[in-house]
Design an enzyme around this catalytic site. Sequence first.
Site, short mmCIF file in Angstrom:
data_model
loop_
_atom_site.label_atom_id
_atom_site.label_comp_id
_atom_site.label_asym_id
_atom_site.label_seq_id
_atom_site.Cartn_x
_atom_site.Cartn_y
_atom_site.Cartn_z
N ASP A 149 2.77 33.50 54.67
CA ASP A 149 3.36 33.29 53.34
C ASP A 149 4.88 33.47 53.36
O ASP A 149 5.48 33.71 54.42
CB ASP A 149 2.69 34.30 52.38
N ASP A 204 1.59 27.33 43.87
CA ASP A 204 0.15 27.57 43.89
C ASP A 204 -0.64 26.69 42.92
O ASP A 204 -0.23 26.46 41.78
CB ASP A 204 -0.14 29.04 43.52
#
Length: 399
Positions: A149, A204
């Site tokens: 990430d 997202d």
Amino acid sequence: MKKTNFLIVILGILFSQAQAQKFEELALTPPMGWNSWNNFGCNVSETLIMEMTDAMVKSGMKDAGYEYIVIDDCWQVGRDSSGNIIPDPERFPSGIKFLADYIHARGLKFGIYSCAGSKTCQGRPGGRGYQFQDARQYAAWGVDYLKYDWCYDEGQKAEAAYKTMSDALKECGRPIVFSICEWGESKPWTWAKGVGHLWRTTPDIRNLYNAEINWGGLGIVNIIDRQADLWKYAGPGHWNDPDMLEVGNPGLTHDENVTHFSMWALLAAPLMAGNDLRSMDNEVFEILTNKEVLAVNQDSLGNQAIRFLDMGDHEVWVKHLANNELAVCFMNRSEVEWDLEYDWKRINIYHLGAIYFSKQNYSIRDLWKHKDIGNTNEVLKEKIPAHGLIMLRLKMSKE
Ligand code: GLA
């Protein structure tokens, strides 16, 4: 240089080349699996992961081709005095190696999550400064897939940060698929081929059809729109990743789930299920395991679909498949049914391989009805529901 030293150097070079080659050979079709984040967030534990592994096998998802079981954020709590990452002892009392073994014993592969920043997005210890140590630890545990990430990046340059972890994985002694998750901010499609096998292209995903949320969350069609220009960057071993699936999570209707799944298949996207596999109903299972749609996703050429026609609420997407076959989606973004009449001869679909319907007849198969529905010499007449689509596979007719 002494003969023995010379030999060691040569062996070292050959060994690292063999490792690099292995990395290049991974993910030649888009990875398929399950990830904990979309449905469970931080609520992960070894019991959950074991139950999901069992459900993957028992449900038939494994037989359909789903392979990776990935624990996302929140499995880690700290580092010991030597810098080794420590899994949450309450949630993962048997340790990570135990879980990896459990998953491998059932014929599946094991994935884990960390972050290129100093902390993960949920504030757990990140990987910055520990890349090589972590990679060796992952290899020792039996990790097959790493999602990395981009929170707490502290001003690093994404390309350099991901390259460091990529180098660490290439040297760790175990083939590990590398999933880059920096949300498309530095246009990873321009630099990440060879660094990772897949890279997120957007913020997202949310379980909504059409939505842009102020912190960056996106609905299904909003994500699809951001893939349209990226088709040239996808191919075997290097995929655009429009994020994990929301199919089966509350929020999407049946037709929206079908659109979401079909479009991810067409976009050659990694297919990481994000629902609760233990309790999914038959309708969701039928979507996630539609073999004809999965074959489009896993096609050996690895082409990503192009948006061939954009008529506002109505779109036509085309993916060129092996053997000069085509997958075609007619997608209805509107709130009302689309009364489609499509004359294949009037608008020639051509892409990469130059395909001309005026000269050639193609047979048509409907991949959701699982039925042959005629050929391209006839005008296609279909009713397409609001937020739905039809997905077809076209094959050159012999006659
Ligand atoms: C980011 C990622 C998500 C998920 C969370 C976990 O938002 O994009 O996919 O991994 O972090 O904290």
